[in-house]
Scaffold this motif. Structure first.
Motif, PDB file in Angstrom:
ATOM      1  N   PHE A 247       0.939  -1.148   0.087  1.00 26.48           N
ATOM      2  CA  PHE A 247      -0.161  -0.073   0.083  1.00 26.48           C
ATOM      3  C   PHE A 247       0.733   1.288   0.025  1.00 26.48           C
ATOM      4  O   PHE A 247       0.670   2.256  -0.420  1.00 26.48           O
ATOM      5  CB  PHE A 247      -0.946   0.080   1.207  1.00 26.48           C
ATOM      6  N   ALA A 248       1.988   1.190   0.709  1.00 28.97           N
ATOM      7  CA  ALA A 248       2.843   2.434   0.533  1.00 28.97           C
ATOM      8  C   ALA A 248       3.401   2.487  -0.730  1.00 28.97           C
ATOM      9  O   ALA A 248       3.489   3.816  -1.106  1.00 28.97           O
ATOM     10  CB  ALA A 248       4.020   2.242   1.584  1.00 28.97           C
ATOM     11  N   ALA A 249       3.578   1.614  -1.630  1.00 33.62           N
ATOM     12  CA  ALA A 249       4.031   1.897  -2.961  1.00 33.62           C
ATOM     13  C   ALA A 249       2.918   2.611  -3.693  1.00 33.62           C
ATOM     14  O   ALA A 249       3.257   3.480  -4.625  1.00 33.62           O
ATOM     15  CB  ALA A 249       4.375   0.468  -3.603  1.00 33.62           C
ATOM     16  N   GLY A 250       1.613   2.392  -3.473  1.00 33.74           N
ATOM     17  CA  GLY A 250       0.751   2.896  -4.107  1.00 33.74           C
ATOM     18  C   GLY A 250       0.367   4.434  -3.702  1.00 33.74           C
ATOM     19  O   GLY A 250       0.204   5.399  -4.471  1.00 33.74           O
ATOM     20  N   THR A 251       0.682   4.497  -2.243  1.00 35.33           N
ATOM     21  CA  THR A 251       0.562   5.925  -2.015  1.00 35.33           C
ATOM     22  C   THR A 251       1.789   6.662  -2.519  1.00 35.33           C
ATOM     23  O   THR A 251       1.433   8.054  -2.972  1.00 35.33           O
ATOM     24  CB  THR A 251       0.816   5.835  -0.548  1.00 35.33           C
ATOM     25  N   ARG A 252       3.025   6.156  -2.603  1.00 33.33           N
ATOM     26  CA  ARG A 252       4.071   6.973  -3.151  1.00 33.33           C
ATOM     27  C   ARG A 252       3.967   7.196  -4.510  1.00 33.33           C
ATOM     28  O   ARG A 252       4.231   8.393  -4.951  1.00 33.33           O
ATOM     29  CB  ARG A 252       5.425   5.995  -2.976  1.00 33.33           C
ATOM     30  N   ASN A 253       3.584   6.314  -5.151  1.00 32.89           N
ATOM     31  CA  ASN A 253       3.541   6.478  -6.883  1.00 32.89           C
ATOM     32  C   ASN A 253       2.299   7.460  -6.972  1.00 32.89           C
ATOM     33  O   ASN A 253       2.409   8.229  -8.054  1.00 32.89           O
ATOM     34  CB  ASN A 253       3.159   5.016  -7.413  1.00 32.89           C
ATOM     35  N   GLY A 254       1.117   7.210  -6.394  1.00 36.16           N
ATOM     36  CA  GLY A 254      -0.104   8.386  -6.472  1.00 36.16           C
ATOM     37  C   GLY A 254       0.493   9.644  -6.294  1.00 36.16           C
ATOM     38  O   GLY A 254      -0.145  10.500  -6.998  1.00 36.16           O
ATOM     39  N   ALA A 255       1.210   9.927  -5.260  1.00 32.11           N
ATOM     40  CA  ALA A 255       1.643  11.390  -4.877  1.00 32.11           C
ATOM     41  C   ALA A 255       2.806  11.645  -5.934  1.00 32.11           C
ATOM     42  O   ALA A 255       2.482  12.816  -6.400  1.00 32.11           O
ATOM     43  CB  ALA A 255       2.312  11.397  -3.665  1.00 32.11           C
ATOM     44  N   PHE A 256       3.458  11.084  -6.596  1.00 27.93           N
ATOM     45  CA  PHE A 256       4.226  11.315  -7.745  1.00 27.93           C
ATOM     46  C   PHE A 256       3.449  11.705  -8.855  1.00 27.93           C
ATOM     47  O   PHE A 256       3.737  12.727  -9.366  1.00 27.93           O
ATOM     48  CB  PHE A 256       5.212  10.207  -7.996  1.00 27.93           C
ATOM     49  N   VAL A 257       2.584  10.977  -9.198  1.00 22.62           N
ATOM     50  CA  VAL A 257       1.673  11.533 -10.417  1.00 22.62           C
ATOM     51  C   VAL A 257       1.008  12.580 -10.197  1.00 22.62           C
ATOM     52  O   VAL A 257       0.892  13.512 -11.035  1.00 22.62           O
ATOM     53  CB  VAL A 257       0.692  10.294 -10.794  1.00 22.62           C
ATOM     54  N   ALA A 258       0.152  12.633  -8.782  1.00 29.87           N
ATOM     55  CA  ALA A 258      -0.298  14.100  -8.469  1.00 29.87           C
ATOM     56  C   ALA A 258       0.375  15.113  -8.501  1.00 29.87           C
ATOM     57  O   ALA A 258       0.194  16.385  -9.108  1.00 29.87           O
ATOM     58  CB  ALA A 258      -1.021  13.694  -7.187  1.00 29.87           C
ATOM     59  N   GLY A 259       1.556  15.164  -7.917  1.00 28.04           N
ATOM     60  CA  GLY A 259       2.516  16.271  -7.997  1.00 28.04           C
ATOM     61  C   GLY A 259       2.930  16.545  -9.425  1.00 28.04           C
ATOM     62  O   GLY A 259       3.013  17.715  -9.579  1.00 28.04           O
ATOM     63  N   ALA A 260       3.183  15.571 -10.147  1.00 27.92           N
ATOM     64  CA  ALA A 260       3.838  15.848 -11.777  1.00 27.92           C
ATOM     65  C   ALA A 260       2.424  16.531 -12.315  1.00 27.92           C
ATOM     66  O   ALA A 260       2.479  17.683 -13.072  1.00 27.92           O
ATOM     67  CB  ALA A 260       3.977  14.651 -12.388  1.00 27.92           C
ATOM     68  N   GLY A 261       1.267  16.123 -12.055  1.00 29.00           N
ATOM     69  CA  GLY A 261       0.208  16.808 -12.781  1.00 29.00           C
ATOM     70  C   GLY A 261      -0.269  18.262 -12.272  1.00 29.00           C
ATOM     71  O   GLY A 261      -0.103  19.175 -13.212  1.00 29.00           O
ATOM     72  N   LEU A 262       0.062  18.341 -11.204  1.00 31.08           N
ATOM     73  CA  LEU A 262      -0.217  19.761 -10.428  1.00 31.08           C
ATOM     74  C   LEU A 262       0.797  20.580 -10.821  1.00 31.08           C
ATOM     75  O   LEU A 262       0.808  21.708 -11.027  1.00 31.08           O
ATOM     76  CB  LEU A 262      -0.309  19.665  -9.033  1.00 31.08           C
ATOM     77  N   ALA A 263       2.130  20.267 -11.138  1.00 32.27           N
ATOM     78  CA  ALA A 263       3.295  21.032 -11.464  1.00 32.27           C
ATOM     79  C   ALA A 263       2.982  21.522 -12.923  1.00 32.27           C
ATOM     80  O   ALA A 263       3.156  22.632 -13.241  1.00 32.27           O
ATOM     81  CB  ALA A 263       4.341  20.351 -11.330  1.00 32.27           C
TER      82      ALA A 263
END
Length: 302
Positions: A247-263
């Motif tokens: 589940f931590a991998a899902g949280t980390r990858n989701g945060a990365f995609v969200a951060g890239a999209g918001l950037a």
């Protein structure tokens, strides 16, 4: 003059694409919304399947399986009780042997068992056990084919956690991740083509960010819930660690995609603002030049 004639005259100076959007603007907005939702869902699925693919990779899964199997089989007690018997059997045997009474049908070489210490036996059993479970899944524990697992038991927790760390799941997760990555790219391109101006950059980025946020939120919720399973029971600790790692991998990858999209969204706003300021400055400069030239003409005429 009819309304239709008026529309045709007003649209005469528009491009073919602009005329289409002028006539079906409402329908176009609906299409963009639908594609944006599909893109967010594709990004959501891509993040989760990619996370599953990463966690079930052999280099990641096997060490976690070793820890889980050690807890499930109580391997230290098994070796303390049967270690001497194994060495005696190996001394009488040539070739390979299968430890009697062990939870998994692993095979050891008699030659390596004869001189093995308890620590060596433990390492050999765990290495072969983890490789077997990774290749076959939890079914490796079923010697008869009639095993029924209570999902509320500790073995049931292993089925839901460590039992999912397998080569077959790794392959399926990889196929799903690749498929959803292609779908995400295609939907992003489609959404960009349906948008205008800087929205071509902003709309796909915002949809992907939404999918990433959703994946991170769901994964974090399950991570937190898994942390409550088993309380302080040390027997469940390794199983809980495995579940939380996934589940931590899902949280980390989701945060990365969200951060890239918001950037990308922020970048599109900044670029659009800079573009407007540039054009505004050019228009102001042109107007000032026109006024100055007109004043010079009037002075010369006077």
């Amino acid at each position: 003059m009819s309304t239709g004639d008026t529309f045709e005259e007003g649209a005469a100076g528009l491009s073919a694409r602009e005329r289409v959007f002028a006539q079906v603007g409402g329908t176009g907005e609906g299409r963009r919304s639908l594609v944006a939702v599909l893109l967010a869902l594709a990004a959501f699925g891509m993040v989760l399947s990619t996370s599953a693919w990463q966690v079930t990779a052999e280099s990641t899964a096997v060490p976690m399986l070793r820890a889980a199997i050690a807890s499930l089989t109580d391997i230290d007690a098994f070796i303390a009780e049967h270690g001497a018997e194994l060495r005696e059997e190996a001394a009488r045997t040539e070739g390979s042997l299968e430890p009697a009474g062990y939870a998994l049908p692993v095979v050891l070489e008699a030659q390596e068992v004869r001189t093995a210490t308890d620590g060596d036996l433990r390492a050999m059993l765990l290495d072969r056990s983890a490789a077997l479970v990774y290749a076959e899944g939890l079914g490796a524990f079923d010697r008869t084919g009639d095993q029924r697992i209570d999902r509320l038991s500790l073995v049931g927790l292993l089925e839901l956690g460590a039992g999912q760390l397998s080569g077959p799941l790794h392959t399926r997760a990889g196929v799903a991740a690749a498929t959803l990555a292609v779908a995400t790219a295609l939907l992003g391109a489609l959404l960009a083509s349906l948008s205008e101006g800087w929205s071509r950059m902003r709309a796909p980025a915002a949809a992907m960010a939404l999918g990433g946020v959703g994946a991170a939120a769901v994964s974090f919720a399950f991570w937190a819930a898994a942390g409550q399973v088993g309380g302080s029971d040390p027997f469940v600790a390794d199983l809980r660690t495995i579940a939380q790692a996934g589940f931590a991998a899902g949280t980390r990858n989701g945060a990365f995609v969200a951060g890239a999209g918001l950037a990308a969204v922020v970048a599109s706003w900044v670029l659009e603002y800079a573009e407007r300021r540039t054009f505004a400055g050019e228009e102001t400069g042109g107007a000032d030049g026109f006024r100055a030239g007109y004043a010079d003409e009037e002075r010369d005429a006077g």
